[in-house]
Design an enzyme around this catalytic site. Structure first.
Site, PDB file in Angstrom:
ATOM      1  N   SER A 154       0.981  -1.297  -0.219  1.00 43.71           N
ATOM      2  CA  SER A 154       0.104  -0.142  -0.110  1.00 43.71           C
ATOM      3  C   SER A 154       0.956   1.385   0.045  1.00 43.71           C
ATOM      4  O   SER A 154       1.544   1.478  -0.946  1.00 43.71           O
ATOM      5  CB  SER A 154      -1.196  -0.078   1.228  1.00 43.71           C
ATOM      6  OG  SER A 154      -1.836   1.136   1.129  1.00 43.71           O
TER       7      SER A 154
ATOM      8  N   ASN B 286      -7.743   9.024   6.636  1.00 42.07           N
ATOM      9  CA  ASN B 286      -6.839   8.852   5.663  1.00 42.07           C
ATOM     10  C   ASN B 286      -7.137   8.920   4.276  1.00 42.07           C
ATOM     11  O   ASN B 286      -6.444   8.542   3.318  1.00 42.07           O
ATOM     12  CB  ASN B 286      -5.872   7.773   6.125  1.00 42.07           C
ATOM     13  CG  ASN B 286      -6.456   6.276   6.059  1.00 42.07           C
ATOM     14  OD1 ASN B 286      -7.375   5.910   5.261  1.00 42.07           O
ATOM     15  ND2 ASN B 286      -5.889   5.454   7.051  1.00 42.07           N
TER      16      ASN B 286
HETATM   17  P1  NG1 Z   1      -1.959   1.345  11.400  1.00 46.05           P
HETATM   18  O1  NG1 Z   1      -0.492   1.339  10.907  1.00 46.05           O
HETATM   19  O2  NG1 Z   1      -2.463   0.082  12.075  1.00 46.05           O
HETATM   20  O3  NG1 Z   1      -2.388   2.666  12.207  1.00 46.05           O
HETATM   21  C1  NG1 Z   1      -2.503   2.241   8.959  1.00 46.05           C
HETATM   22  C2  NG1 Z   1      -3.790   3.162   9.053  1.00 46.05           C
HETATM   23  C3  NG1 Z   1      -4.919   2.157   8.887  1.00 46.05           C
HETATM   24  C4  NG1 Z   1      -5.150   1.284   7.917  1.00 46.05           C
HETATM   25  C5  NG1 Z   1      -3.908   0.425   7.677  1.00 46.05           C
HETATM   26  C6  NG1 Z   1      -4.147  -0.472   6.450  1.00 46.05           C
HETATM   27  C7  NG1 Z   1      -3.819   5.359  10.009  1.00 46.05           C
HETATM   28  C8  NG1 Z   1      -3.648   6.284  11.220  1.00 46.05           C
HETATM   29  N1  NG1 Z   1      -3.553   3.968  10.055  1.00 46.05           N
HETATM   30  O4  NG1 Z   1      -2.964   1.275  10.009  1.00 46.05           O
HETATM   31  O5  NG1 Z   1      -6.296   3.445   9.030  1.00 46.05           O
HETATM   32  O6  NG1 Z   1      -5.585   1.972   6.579  1.00 46.05           O
HETATM   33  O7  NG1 Z   1      -2.783   1.173   7.946  1.00 46.05           O
HETATM   34  O8  NG1 Z   1      -3.495   0.499   5.366  1.00 46.05           O
HETATM   35  O9  NG1 Z   1      -3.946   5.972   8.867  1.00 46.05           O
HETATM   36 ZN    ZN Z   2      -3.605   1.483   0.268  1.00 47.59          ZN
END
Ligand code: NG1
Ligand code: ZN
Length: 530
Positions: free
Chosen positions: A65, A372
């Site tokens: 991602s 996000n």
């Molecule tokens: P983590 O790393 O658990 O905070 C991040 C994003 C999630 C989600 C995941 C999957 C933030 C604060 N956290 O997770 O919303 O999108 O990646 O891609 O943006």
């Molecule tokens: Zn993504």
């Protein structure tokens, strides 16, 4: 069970060559690409078992991602296009970490416990992003799938949402759409064009926008959209794959840094869009007349969609329950606006779209977005049926029917399986067009509280545990009291900390009334977790 079925699973090329524990987190496995080979092989094996267990095609996406190029990852997609069922996340973690000598016995154990009929055919649909490591990892997964005699459909380079779309279309025999990339583009663009009709510009809305594709796989998809929407939507593409993936560009960079991505020109009042490396997140932004960077994130998209749907429901007279789901990262300004101005019920759940999706299912029309930019809208089948019948009912006035028809058509624009940057963008464009709004008018609907996100590297991020949708720290004991003490000094202050599920860090979020205070608040709270 056929006794020899797991006979060939030992494979020296894909043996486990390190002892690092790897976990199936918020978005599958995600870590440095060079330690993932055996994980991909084993997930190939597991995808075959999952397909047999569910008697349907399973998706397997190779991507990390928004992470930088050295990382990679893998996630499995269940037959209805949703994320892998939670109980199987534990199975996946156990299988990824088991010693090679116990691999076959663990596979037998999974098959027995899950009551899997091994004679059922298995299909795995694979996609990958543009990372250099993706083809190598793809091979590892393919060997795993073939070892257990699974059928493979390799989609090549696709966005994560495209993979979800093709999985659901395959399993519903085309009733959701044609299970091809062509089918995906046609479905989205046909309805976009028909809703828009002949008016390309409307009021203050103009059809030009600048799009930052994070140098990821989304750039390929955007080029297809440009082709399909020529003359309708003028997308100027930046970070189209020639530069470094997600490096100082893309939705995550723009959201967290609140800054213009590399290569996008600083033109005042022009609507700009950033998507992430696998095109499941989208945020908007612009540079205002004072050269200030202005962000319109997932919260903004959610509120725009909610206000549009609310308007269509009210005009049509349709009685359906509309609800919105957010996480703790949602800006307090957006939550106030949704509750007090839009008067739409709003729920808060823990981070990760699977949690938002589940909660959104409780509404007839459930809108969910992470701040996000990851999110979508889902409709109960009964709600879709009610809307469809309403448009055919001759007793309703033309105005009511027109609003219901718009609602019916807009459903086709939405990728309900998962957040989809491109489908979400086309939805936003449709709504702005319908309202005749430019990006400044969109931003005027409410004020965000100044906010800041920090990443803190700690020895063991899992010593921090939380409750109440991650807004409250349970451990280390005493941490929450200290956070409360700091926050109480700041008007409209709010802050929380939680361990990331995708990176080896703790995230700190802070917001408060005064922009001059927000950095200080974030740093004060961050200093508690060092
Ligand atoms: P983590 O790393 O658990 O905070 C991040 C994003 C999630 C989600 C995941 C999957 C933030 C604060 N956290 O997770 O919303 O999108 O990646 O891609 O943006
Ligand atoms: Zn993504």
């Amino acid at each position: 069970m056929e006794p020899n079925y797991f006979r060939d699973v030992a494979n020296a090329k894909y043996s486990k060559k390190h002892d690092e524990h790897i976990e199936y987190g918020t978005a599958g496995f995600r870590t440095k690409s060079n330690i993932l080979n055996h994980v991909l092989y084993r997930m190939g094996l597991l995808a075959v078992l999952r397909s047999k267990a569910k008697k349907g095609a399973i998706g397997l996406m190779i991507t990390a991602s928004h992470n930088l190029e050295p990382d990679n990852g893998i996630k499995l997609v269940d037959p209805a296009g949703e994320m892998l069922e939670v109980s199987w996340e534990t199975i996946a973690t156990n299988l990824a970490n088991v010693p090679d000598s116990e691999l076959a016995s663990m596979l037998i154990e999974i098959s027995t416990k899950e009551n899997i009929d091994l004679s059922v055919p298995a299909t795995v649909i694979i996609g990958r992003d543009t990372r250099i490591s993706s083809p190598i990892l793809l091979n590892a997964a393919l060997v795993g799938i073939k070892t257990l005699h699974g059928e493979v459909t390799d989609l090549g380079l696709v966005t994560t949402p495209q993979l979800h779309y093709i999985v659901v279309c395959t399993n519903t025999k085309g009733s959701y759409g044609d299970p091809t990339l062509q089918g995906y583009y046609l479905k989205l663009t046909a309805v976009f064009k028909s809703i828009r009709g002949n008016t390309i510009n409307n009021g203050n809305y103009t059809s030009t926008l600048m799009l930052d594709a994070a140098n990821g796989v989304g750039a390929i998809a955007v080029k297809e959209l440009q082709r399909h929407l020529e003359g309708m939507l003028d997308i100027k593409l930046f970070n189209d794959g020639c530069g470094d993936l997600n490096y100082m560009c893309g939705a995550d960079f723009v959201k967290v840094q609140q800054a213009l991505p590399l290569n996008v020109p600083s033109e005042r009042n022009v609507r700009c869009v950033s998507i992430d490396g696998d095109a499941d997140r989208v945020v908007y932004f612009y540079i205002d007349k004072n050269d200030k960077f202005c962000l319109l994130d997932g919260d903004r998209i959610a509120t725009l969609v909610a206000s549009y749907f609310k308007e269509l429901l009210e005009t049509s007279g349709l009685v359906l329950q509309l609800g919105l789901v957010q996480t703790a990262y949602a800006n307090g300004g957006s939550t106030d606006y949704i509750s007090n101005v839009l008067k739409v019920p709003v729920a808060c759940v823990q981070t990760g779209v699977k949690h938002l999706h589940k909660k959104a299912l409780e509404f007839d029309i459930g809108i969910y977005f992470e701040a996000n930019g990851h999110g979508t809208v889902i409709f109960k089948d009964t709600a879709k049926e009610i809307i469809k019948n309403y448009t055919k009912n001759k007793t309703h006035s033309a105005t009511k029917k027109e609003a219901a028809t718009k609602l019916r058509d807009v459903i086709d624009l939405i990728n309900e399986t998962v957040g989809d940057a491109l489908s979400d963008m086309l939805l936003v464009e449709t709504i702005l067009h319908a309202k005749g709004w430019n990006i400044i008018e969109w931003q005027k609907s409410y004020n965000d509280l100044p906010n800041k996100q920090l990443k803190v590297r700690v020895k063991d991020r899992n010593v921090i545990t939380t409750t109440n949708a991650e807004r409250y720290c349970l451990t280390p004991v005493g941490l929450q009291n200290k956070i409360d003490e700091i926050v109480s000094k700041y008007p409209r202050g709010r802050s929380f900390v939680r361990p990331s599920g995708t990176e080896d860090i703790v995230r700190v979020y802070a917001e408060c009334e005064n922009s001059s205070d927000v950095d200080k608040l974030a740093i004060e709270v961050a200093s508690l977790v060092y």
